[in-house]
Write a protein that holds these residues in place. Structure first.
Motif, PDB file in Angstrom:
ATOM      1  N   VAL A 178       0.837  -1.200   0.000  1.00 16.24           N
ATOM      2  CA  VAL A 178       0.000   0.000   0.000  1.00 16.24           C
ATOM      3  C   VAL A 178       0.873   1.251   0.000  1.00 16.24           C
ATOM      4  CG1 VAL A 178      -1.699   1.355   1.317  1.00 16.24           C
ATOM      5  CG2 VAL A 178      -1.972  -1.110   1.104  1.00 16.24           C
ATOM      6  N   TRP A 179       1.973   1.232   0.766  1.00 16.96           N
ATOM      7  CA  TRP A 179       2.895   2.370   0.848  1.00 16.96           C
ATOM      8  C   TRP A 179       3.546   2.604  -0.518  1.00 16.96           C
ATOM      9  CZ3 TRP A 179       4.117   6.237   4.019  1.00 16.96           C
ATOM     10  CH2 TRP A 179       5.311   6.909   3.861  1.00 16.96           C
ATOM     11  N   VAL A 180       4.057   1.533  -1.095  1.00 17.97           N
ATOM     12  CA  VAL A 180       4.712   1.650  -2.400  1.00 17.97           C
ATOM     13  C   VAL A 180       3.701   2.051  -3.461  1.00 17.97           C
ATOM     14  CG1 VAL A 180       5.944   0.379  -4.218  1.00 17.97           C
ATOM     15  CG2 VAL A 180       6.548   0.034  -1.808  1.00 17.97           C
ATOM     16  N   MET A 211       1.106   5.727  -7.395  1.00 19.27           N
ATOM     17  CA  MET A 211      -0.055   6.472  -7.894  1.00 19.27           C
ATOM     18  C   MET A 211       0.229   7.973  -7.884  1.00 19.27           C
ATOM     19  SD  MET A 211      -3.469   4.512  -6.472  1.00 19.27           S
ATOM     20  CE  MET A 211      -2.950   4.528  -4.755  1.00 19.27           C
ATOM     21  N   ASP A 212       0.929   8.421  -6.832  1.00 22.26           N
ATOM     22  CA  ASP A 212       1.267   9.852  -6.749  1.00 22.26           C
ATOM     23  C   ASP A 212       2.180  10.264  -7.899  1.00 22.26           C
ATOM     24  OD1 ASP A 212       1.185  12.387  -5.387  1.00 22.26           O
ATOM     25  OD2 ASP A 212       3.263  12.006  -4.776  1.00 22.26           O
ATOM     26  N   ALA A 213       3.051   9.327  -8.313  1.00 24.69           N
ATOM     27  CA  ALA A 213       3.986   9.618  -9.422  1.00 24.69           C
ATOM     28  C   ALA A 213       3.342   9.379 -10.779  1.00 24.69           C
ATOM     29  CB  ALA A 213       5.241   8.768  -9.282  1.00 24.69           C
ATOM     30  N   GLY A 214       2.096   8.862 -10.788  1.00 24.50           N
ATOM     31  CA  GLY A 214       1.397   8.611 -12.041  1.00 24.50           C
ATOM     32  C   GLY A 214       1.804   7.337 -12.727  1.00 24.50           C
ATOM     33  N   GLN A 215       2.512   6.465 -11.987  1.00 22.47           N
ATOM     34  CA  GLN A 215       2.961   5.206 -12.587  1.00 22.47           C
ATOM     35  C   GLN A 215       1.955   4.058 -12.377  1.00 22.47           C
ATOM     36  OE1 GLN A 215       6.668   4.689 -10.570  1.00 22.47           O
ATOM     37  NE2 GLN A 215       7.780   6.170 -11.864  1.00 22.47           N
ATOM     38  N   LEU A 216       0.935   4.253 -11.506  1.00 18.51           N
ATOM     39  CA  LEU A 216      -0.026   3.177 -11.168  1.00 18.51           C
ATOM     40  C   LEU A 216      -1.422   3.778 -11.064  1.00 18.51           C
ATOM     41  CD1 LEU A 216      -0.065   0.120 -10.371  1.00 18.51           C
ATOM     42  CD2 LEU A 216      -0.041   0.881  -7.991  1.00 18.51           C
ATOM     43  N   ASP A 231      -5.825  -0.619 -10.418  1.00 15.53           N
ATOM     44  CA  ASP A 231      -4.792  -1.650 -10.267  1.00 15.53           C
ATOM     45  C   ASP A 231      -4.440  -1.839  -8.800  1.00 15.53           C
ATOM     46  OD1 ASP A 231      -4.742  -1.938 -13.006  1.00 15.53           O
ATOM     47  OD2 ASP A 231      -3.059  -0.537 -13.282  1.00 15.53           O
ATOM     48  N   MET A 232      -4.390  -0.707  -8.078  1.00 16.81           N
ATOM     49  CA  MET A 232      -4.059  -0.777  -6.639  1.00 16.81           C
ATOM     50  C   MET A 232      -5.139  -1.545  -5.871  1.00 16.81           C
ATOM     51  SD  MET A 232      -1.909  -0.059  -4.346  1.00 16.81           S
ATOM     52  CE  MET A 232      -1.913  -0.112  -2.562  1.00 16.81           C
ATOM     53  N   MET A 233      -6.436  -1.268  -6.163  1.00 13.09           N
ATOM     54  CA  MET A 233      -7.536  -1.958  -5.488  1.00 13.09           C
ATOM     55  C   MET A 233      -7.541  -3.456  -5.823  1.00 13.09           C
ATOM     56  SD  MET A 233      -8.929   0.174  -3.591  1.00 13.09           S
ATOM     57  CE  MET A 233     -10.270  -0.884  -3.085  1.00 13.09           C
ATOM     58  N   ALA A 234      -7.247  -3.788  -7.074  1.00  9.27           N
ATOM     59  CA  ALA A 234      -7.173  -5.206  -7.458  1.00  9.27           C
ATOM     60  C   ALA A 234      -6.067  -5.905  -6.693  1.00  9.27           C
ATOM     61  CB  ALA A 234      -6.949  -5.321  -8.954  1.00  9.27           C
ATOM     62  N   PHE A 235      -4.918  -5.220  -6.549  1.00  9.80           N
ATOM     63  CA  PHE A 235      -3.799  -5.803  -5.804  1.00  9.80           C
ATOM     64  C   PHE A 235      -4.190  -6.080  -4.348  1.00  9.80           C
ATOM     65  CE2 PHE A 235      -0.129  -5.170  -3.015  1.00  9.80           C
ATOM     66  CZ  PHE A 235       0.737  -6.128  -3.521  1.00  9.80           C
ATOM     67  N   ILE A 236      -4.874  -5.117  -3.718  1.00 10.77           N
ATOM     68  CA  ILE A 236      -5.293  -5.285  -2.305  1.00 10.77           C
ATOM     69  C   ILE A 236      -6.292  -6.440  -2.182  1.00 10.77           C
ATOM     70  CG2 ILE A 236      -6.566  -4.204  -0.405  1.00 10.77           C
ATOM     71  CD1 ILE A 236      -5.358  -1.538  -1.276  1.00 10.77           C
ATOM     72  N   THR A 237      -7.246  -6.525  -3.120  1.00  8.70           N
ATOM     73  CA  THR A 237      -8.268  -7.598  -3.083  1.00  8.70           C
ATOM     74  C   THR A 237      -7.621  -8.969  -3.210  1.00  8.70           C
ATOM     75  OG1 THR A 237      -9.886  -6.104  -4.087  1.00  8.70           O
ATOM     76  CG2 THR A 237     -10.372  -8.465  -4.164  1.00  8.70           C
ATOM     77  N   TYR A 238      -6.694  -9.108  -4.168  1.00 10.14           N
ATOM     78  CA  TYR A 238      -6.025 -10.401  -4.350  1.00 10.14           C
ATOM     79  C   TYR A 238      -5.192 -10.759  -3.123  1.00 10.14           C
ATOM     80  CZ  TYR A 238      -7.337  -9.972  -9.264  1.00 10.14           C
ATOM     81  OH  TYR A 238      -8.041  -9.850 -10.431  1.00 10.14           O
ATOM     82  N   THR A 239      -4.538  -9.752  -2.548  1.00 11.08           N
ATOM     83  CA  THR A 239      -3.733 -10.002  -1.343  1.00 11.08           C
ATOM     84  C   THR A 239      -4.601 -10.522  -0.204  1.00 11.08           C
ATOM     85  OG1 THR A 239      -2.240  -8.213  -1.991  1.00 11.08           O
ATOM     86  CG2 THR A 239      -2.113  -8.961   0.284  1.00 11.08           C
TER      87      THR A 239
END
Length: 326
Positions: free
Chosen positions: A1-3, A8-13, A17-25
């Motif tokens: 989540v930190w990374v 996301m702040d840098a516009g790279q993600l 995609d972040m929510m999908a990553f959290i759900t799968y985790t």
């Protein structure tokens, strides 16, 4: 989540995609948690299965004889001949050399202090346990020489704690023989047991539902329905194991009068704590620490038995005792 936040702040993600990553985790973490729970439950299930299997494989010690004597025309005379009994793994007997006879058409009462063995005595008759020494006979036939079905068919047994089953009042009273007990027999049994009053007062009558264990009726109603169930099967031997304890005095007197007037020719064995319940019994047996210390009618015991006198004086007033003595 930190990374991911920095990405996301840098516009790279993207946020999706972040929510999908959290759900799968979370799915992976929950899967591992379920795996750990299974590893805990499996040993418990294994032990439980072992216990269930142990019960299923247990061979009953009380079994039918090879050639049961069921073709006798039984009248219901119960005789204890030198009966002693001890519970399995106990160090000493709880009943010692009991000898008495309960005859058809008569009422035999058992009385004594708590723990004197009254309930154990009546539990031996339907073979809930087998005697250690001596024998119990019905019309001269040892109960161990009869099939359990025939023995239980002869006996109407009302335990200390009346048990009702889910269904309705009719199904509970006819429980002893659903096909063989007519509606007339059912109503007569309810009338003798003084249960018809509260049955008829309800608009559903005999169709009134009963919950498992009889939790929707009072203790006195439960006892009366249990007594009606025992009477409906028309037994040769009626055993009441302290089954009138929850009844008020008026109902108690009415029930005993109905038993005396309407139930003829059967052997009645009553375990009681109250002297008033057994005053007019044909034979009263006084038990103390598993031994018969006296037996006879109320008047005879008042004249001869110290133990009975102590029980009577603790329950009845001097006026009542004087009245009974006269």
């Amino acid at each position: 989540v930190w990374v991911g936040g920095h990405s996301m702040d840098a516009g790279q993600l993207q946020v999706g995609d972040m929510m999908a990553f959290i759900t799968y985790t979370m799915q992976i973490v929950m899967a591992f948690m379920m795996l750990s729970m299974v590893s805990i439950i499996l040993p418990r299930a294994n032990v439980s299965a072992g216990r269930v299997n142990e019960v299923l494989e247990t061979k009953p010690t009380i079994v039918d004889p090879a050639q049961p004597k069921d073709d006798v025309d039984y009248q219901g005379q119960v005789r204890f001949e030198g009966v002693s009994f001890r519970y399995p793994d106990a160090e000493e007997d709880v009943l010692h050399h009991l000898n008495f006879t309960a005859k058809p058409g008569q009422t035999t009462a058992l009385i004594g202090s708590t723990g004197s063995g009254k309930s154990t005595v009546v539990n031996l008759i339907p073979r809930l346990f087998d005697v250690t020494t001596g024998r119990i006979t019905i019309d001269g036939v040892d109960v161990r020489e009869m099939s359990l079905h025939k023995l239980h068919d002869l006996i109407g047994f009302v335990p200390q704690k009346g048990v009702l089953f889910s269904g309705d009042i009719e199904s509970n009273i006819k429980f002893g023989d659903v096909e063989g007990i007519s509606d007339e027999q059912m109503k007569k049994a309810a009338n003798i047991a003084q249960a018809d009053e509260f049955i008829d007062s309800n608009e559903q009558g005999y169709a009134r539902p009963i919950s498992q264990g009889g939790t929707n009726v009072s203790g006195g109603q439960k006892q009366r329905l249990s007594i009606a169930r025992a009477l409906a099967k028309d037994p040769k031997i009626l055993i009441l194991d302290d089954s009138l304890s929850a009844l008020d005095n008026k109902t108690d007197v009415a029930l005993r009068r109905a038993l005396a007037e309407q139930v003829e020719g059967i052997t009645q064995i009553i375990v009681a704590q109250k002297i008033s319940t057994i005053l007019h019994a044909d034979n009263i047996i006084v038990l103390n620490e598993g031994r018969i210390v006296a037996q006879g009618t109320h008047d005879e015991l008042m004249a001869t038995s110290t133990v009975y006198q102590e029980i009577a004086s603790s329950q009845l007033s001097n006026a009542e005792l004087g009245l009974e003595a006269e």
